[in-house]
Every structure is written in C-alpha cells, then in structure tokens.
Design a protein around this motif. Structure first.
Motif, PDB file in Angstrom:
ATOM      1  N   LEU A  23      55.551  39.554  39.093  1.00 20.15           N
ATOM      2  CA  LEU A  23      56.155  38.290  38.659  1.00 20.15           C
ATOM      3  C   LEU A  23      56.230  38.241  37.139  1.00 20.15           C
ATOM      4  N   ALA A  24      55.156  38.677  36.485  1.00 20.41           N
ATOM      5  CA  ALA A  24      55.168  38.683  35.016  1.00 20.41           C
ATOM      6  C   ALA A  24      56.252  39.639  34.519  1.00 20.41           C
ATOM      7  N   GLY A  25      56.423  40.749  35.238  1.00 27.74           N
ATOM      8  CA  GLY A  25      57.445  41.738  34.873  1.00 27.74           C
ATOM      9  C   GLY A  25      58.851  41.154  34.961  1.00 27.74           C
ATOM     10  N   LYS A  26      59.026  40.130  35.782  1.00 22.54           N
ATOM     11  CA  LYS A  26      60.348  39.475  35.890  1.00 22.54           C
ATOM     12  C   LYS A  26      60.483  38.358  34.864  1.00 22.54           C
ATOM     13  N   GLY A  27      59.502  38.252  33.990  1.00 26.55           N
ATOM     14  CA  GLY A  27      59.602  37.274  32.899  1.00 26.55           C
ATOM     15  C   GLY A  27      59.030  35.902  33.245  1.00 26.55           C
ATOM     16  N   LEU A  28      58.357  35.796  34.396  1.00 23.97           N
ATOM     17  CA  LEU A  28      57.810  34.484  34.770  1.00 23.97           C
ATOM     18  C   LEU A  28      56.457  34.248  34.102  1.00 23.97           C
ATOM     19  N   ASP A  29      56.161  32.973  33.877  1.00 18.31           N
ATOM     20  CA  ASP A  29      54.869  32.584  33.305  1.00 18.31           C
ATOM     21  C   ASP A  29      53.873  32.471  34.469  1.00 18.31           C
ATOM     22  N   VAL A  30      52.964  33.448  34.544  1.00 25.75           N
ATOM     23  CA  VAL A  30      52.047  33.550  35.683  1.00 25.75           C
ATOM     24  C   VAL A  30      50.612  33.370  35.214  1.00 25.75           C
ATOM     25  N   VAL A  31      49.820  32.676  36.013  1.00 28.54           N
ATOM     26  CA  VAL A  31      48.390  32.631  35.741  1.00 28.54           C
ATOM     27  C   VAL A  31      47.667  33.001  37.042  1.00 28.54           C
ATOM     28  N   VAL A  32      46.585  33.783  36.923  1.00 29.26           N
ATOM     29  CA  VAL A  32      45.804  34.193  38.092  1.00 29.26           C
ATOM     30  C   VAL A  32      44.442  33.502  38.011  1.00 29.26           C
ATOM     31  N   LEU A  33      44.060  32.795  39.058  1.00 37.77           N
ATOM     32  CA  LEU A  33      42.738  32.169  39.089  1.00 37.77           C
ATOM     33  C   LEU A  33      41.850  32.974  40.029  1.00 37.77           C
ATOM     34  N   GLU A  34      40.729  33.417  39.531  1.00 40.09           N
ATOM     35  CA  GLU A  34      39.830  34.284  40.299  1.00 40.09           C
ATOM     36  C   GLU A  34      38.425  33.665  40.338  1.00 40.09           C
ATOM     37  N   ALA A  35      37.852  33.606  41.528  1.00 40.84           N
ATOM     38  CA  ALA A  35      36.531  32.985  41.689  1.00 40.84           C
ATOM     39  C   ALA A  35      35.414  33.840  41.071  1.00 40.84           C
ATOM     40  N   ARG A  36      35.528  35.151  41.176  1.00 43.48           N
ATOM     41  CA  ARG A  36      34.451  36.036  40.671  1.00 43.48           C
ATOM     42  C   ARG A  36      34.571  36.223  39.156  1.00 43.48           C
ATOM     43  N   SER A  37      33.566  36.907  38.618  1.00 41.29           N
ATOM     44  CA  SER A  37      33.611  37.192  37.177  1.00 41.29           C
ATOM     45  C   SER A  37      34.227  38.564  36.907  1.00 41.29           C
ATOM     46  N   ARG A  38      34.813  39.207  37.932  1.00 38.14           N
ATOM     47  CA  ARG A  38      35.426  40.536  37.755  1.00 38.14           C
ATOM     48  C   ARG A  38      36.703  40.607  38.600  1.00 38.14           C
ATOM     49  N   PRO A  39      37.615  41.548  38.267  1.00 37.12           N
ATOM     50  CA  PRO A  39      38.780  41.734  39.136  1.00 37.12           C
ATOM     51  C   PRO A  39      38.443  42.673  40.291  1.00 37.12           C
TER      52      PRO A  39
END
Ligand SMILES: Cc1cc2nc3c(=O)[nH]c(=O)nc-3n(C[C@H](O)[C@H](O)[C@H](O)COP(=O)(O)OP(=O)(O)OC[C@H]3O[C@@H](n4cnc5c(N)ncnc54)[C@H](O)[C@@H]3O)c2cc1C
Length: 411
Positions: A23-39
């Motif tokens: 999605l970011a590659g298509k120019g969209l403003d994306v945010v990822v919310l993650e519960a853990r402290s790591r990916p």
C-alpha cells in the motif's frame, strides 16, 4: 486529537507488513499498529545459547512463490533443508523404527488418502480457495481414514505425523477439504519444508519493518474499530487509549484475537464463528542447546509432547535440538507448570536418545502467547464454508493475505 491516514493495518506479522509495504508502494499513507514490541508475530528468530533458532514459522516451501520473491527482494537467502522428511526416525509408543510404522493394509489406506488429497488439491482455485468448499459433505481427516478402514494404530501414526508434527489441530477437527487446501499451497502431497531463511525467518519481518520505518507503531494493541464512513481505530499505548482515523483498515491478526476488539458494527456471523478459535491448534517450539556436539537423529517424528525433532548447528557443530509439537500430546502437557514441562522435556530427550543435560533451554508456547493464542488456521468441517462466506472484506475492513501459490500444471 486524531490523525487521519489512508489505511491502518492491524498487526505487524508477515501478512500485515507485506500489505503495508504494497500500500505504501502505491503512494498511500499507511500506519501499522502492532500489539507487541517487535515485528514478525508468529515468526521470531532468536539466539539460544549461541545458536540461531526460529521459535515460530521457519520452513519455506518450494511452492511459496510470494515468500521466495520477498526473500530475494529483501536481499536475504534461502538455505535448502539439510534432510528430507522421508529420512526421519520414528518413535511411536516407545518403539523406534526407520519408517512410518503402518501395516500393509493401513499403508494402502494412507496412500489412497494422499491420492484423494492430491485430486482435491488440484481442484482448489488459488484465487478463491474457500469458495469451492463442499458444504454438506466435508468429513474430518480422521472420519475419512476411518471410513476407508484404517486401524487405531494406523490412525495414531498418521495423527502423530499430520497433527502433532504438522497441522497441530487433531485430525478429528481438521476438514478434509481444508487439508487439501493446505496440500495445494505446499505444491502437492508430500511436498513442503524445502528451505529455511538464512539467518532465520524473523529477518524477513525485520527487513519489511525497517523499510516501513516509523509507519510501524509497536506496543499499540487495537481494542476498537468503528466504521462510520471511514474507520475510527481505538488503540492502547502505555495504559492510555488513543484514537486515529483511516479510510480503510486491514486486519492482519489471527482470528483467535478478534474477540479482543470491539467491532462496530459487529462482525458478520461467519467471521464471528471463526473467531471462536476452534480452528487453531496448540503449538510449542523448544530449543535445547548443549555444551558440545550431540548424537541425536537429524530428524525424528515422535508421539511425545516433543513431537518433531531436529538437530541444529551452532559455531561448535550440531549442538542444538529443536522440537515442534502440537495437537493431542501437547494439549495435556500445557496444563503443567513451565519448570515441570522443561524437566519432562529434558527427561524425554535423555530417554529417547541418551542426550545429556542441556546448557540452555527455551520454550515458545504460542497458544499461551497473548498475541497469538493458538497455532495457525486449519478449518474444521464446516469452517471452510464459513470462510468462503466471509470473503475478504467487510465494509471498510479487509482481511490481509492472498493466494500464496500457483496452480500446479496438470502432468
Ligand atoms: C510454532 C510455529 C511454527 C510454524 N512453522 C511454519 C513453517 O515452518 N512454515 C510456514 O510457512 N508457516 C509456519 N507457521 C505459520 C506462520 O508462522 C504463520 O502463518 C505466519 O507467521 C502468520 O503471519 P500473520 O502475519 O498472518 O500473523 P501473525 O504473525 O500472528 O501476526 C499478527 C500480528 O498481529 C499482532 N496483533 C494481534 N492482536 C493485535 C491487536 N489487537 N492490535 C494490534 N496488533 C495485534 C500480533 O502481535 C502479531 O504481530 C508456524 C507458526 C508457528 C506458531
């Protein structure tokens, strides 16, 4: 005050990170919310006593085209598996054998099951695998084997291989069609586990997260999703609740955790039923690292709570043993306290292979982990139809993921 984004992705496991990257590659403003402290979610690479170990997802199948491409794009490598599954040692009921312990009659049933699975897998549409699920006649794998005449002993051996050491859901809860879908994703019966990622599968998630930079926010569990022409997302940060807005949301978390999110409007019934978590098994990986090289089988299939075992190399040679187990033997084991489980695991390794006391032991019991609560999705009889009905979107909410394989060419 709430910020507004084009898309919010919930979950920084591989599926969420890949979705965000595209999605970011298509120019969209994306945010990822993650519960853990790591990916990485259910992939997690760590060093145990100096040996690099994957405590979650590890093996890449030859048929996993998307994953292979991704690994290459991130500049990572794939290492061929050192040993094939067919070379495993078997330890069932305390007896050790060089091949799967089946009578001639049971072996014939097992062969017919693979033929039937292969046929069903060929009919699965990679673009919409769940759409073809049979509604009224989708037996469990166990029911299929029983109907074809497999003995109790044979069922136990198949359960050990396919459930304890594989899907983690007991064969009685695993739909035949769902298993055929899994077989299709792996490139056909008997295929799979051809490679692992050099340095560990966790590096794929780390590479993706690095590329996304500050778009990924950690320790930010989502607790509410309200659709009101856009999506209002409520999430927690350090005991405080925050809100952000997005045009759309991508759900990239296991069904087992949908219950922790307040959906407004509520999820449609097929998705709500899948969220009960019945279609996820229990799973645990353990790593044992010794002070020197060990003499253990390179691969072993066991009906113990250690399930599937393999040796791993550290700087000093084959100094580690990794265990993957799920299903029935593990369900009982996980009721015991952690120290008791570790003591029993070490005793099992001593009893089966004469291994000494390990220097370091690590356990990752994913079904006890707050942010996975289970192993992975294997549809039960009837669930496949629900998934087909659920589709991939619900208003402005979309389910991450897409076909991971291509249809096999008819030979
Ligand atoms: C022990 C084990 C071994 C496996 N072995 C293999 C293998 O060898 N090969 C293979 O192909 N697959 C394997 N798998 C399966 C594979 O790891 C998973 O299918 C894959 O990692 C799932 O990725 P995902 O992004 O869909 O989900 P996840 O990795 O679970 O990511 C979901 C993310 O969402 C986050 N999250 C959850 N709830 C919230 C919330 N409310 N708000 C914000 N974030 C949230 C979680 O913390 C997590 O990071 C294995 C899995 C396990 C557990």
């Amino acid at each position: 005050m709430s910020a507004t984004h084009d898309v919010v992705v919930i979950g920084a496991g591989l599926s969420g990170l890949v979705a965000a990257r595209e999605l970011a590659g298509k120019g969209l403003d994306v945010v990822v919310l993650e519960a853990r402290s790591r990916p990485g979610g259910r992939t997690h690479t760590t060093a145990v006593g100096g040996v690099t170990v994957d405590l979650g997802g590890e093996w890449v199948d030859d048929a996993h085209g998307e994953m292979k491409r991704l690994v290459a794009e991130l500049g990572l490598g794939l290492v061929p598996a050192a040993r094939r599954k067919e070379e495993s040692l078997w330890s069932i009921g305390g007896r050790t054998t060089g091949e799967m312990p089946l009578s001639d009659r049971d072996r014939a049933v097992y062969r017919r099951m693979h033929e039937a699975l292969g046929e069903a897998a060929d009919g699965v549409d990679p673009e919409a695998p769940w759409k073809g699920a049979p509604g009224d006649h989708d037996p469990s794998v166990e029911a299929w084997l029983r109907a074809d005449g497999m003995s109790e002993g044979g069922l136990h051996a198949v359960e050990t291989l396919l459930s304890t050491c594989g899907s983690t859901v007991p064969l009685a809860r695993m739909s035949f069609y769902s298993y055929a879908v899994k077989v299709a994703t792996r490139g056909g019966p008997g295929k799979g586990n051809e490679y692992r990622v050099e340095g560990g599968a966790g590096r794929v998630a780390e590479g993706l997260a690095e590329g996304l930079g500050e778009r990924v926010r950690y320790s930010s569990p989502v607790v509410g999703l309200r659709q009101d022409g856009g999506v209002e997302v409520r999430y927690g940060v350090a005991d405080a609740l925050r809100t952000l807005r997005a045009g759309r949301a991508v759900l990239a978390l296991p069904f087992t955790l949908y219950g922790g999110i307040r959906f407004d409007p509520p999820l449609p019934p097929p998705l709500r039923e899948l969220a009960s978590g019945e279609c996820y098994g229990v799973v645990r990986k353990m790593a044992f690292v010794y002070d020197g090289p060990v003499e253990a089988p390179a691969l072993a299939v066991t009906d113990t709570p250690l399930g599937y075992l393999w040796t791993v190399r550290g700087p000093g040679g084959e100094t580690g043993v990794v265990s993957f187990a799920g299903g029935r033997p593990l369900e009982a084991e996980l009721r015991l306290p952690g120290e008791e489980r570790e003591r029993r695991a070490v005793a099992l390794l001593r009893g089966m292979f004469g291994l000494p006391e390990p220097g370091t032991v690590t356990e990752a019991a994913w079904s006890e982990d707050a942010w996975s609560r289970g192993s992975y999705f294997i549809a039960g009889p009837g669930d496949a139809v629900r998934l087909g009905a659920a589709g991939r979107s619900f208003g402005l909410l979309h389910l991450a993921g897409r076909r991971p394989w291509r249809r096999r060419r008819a030979s």
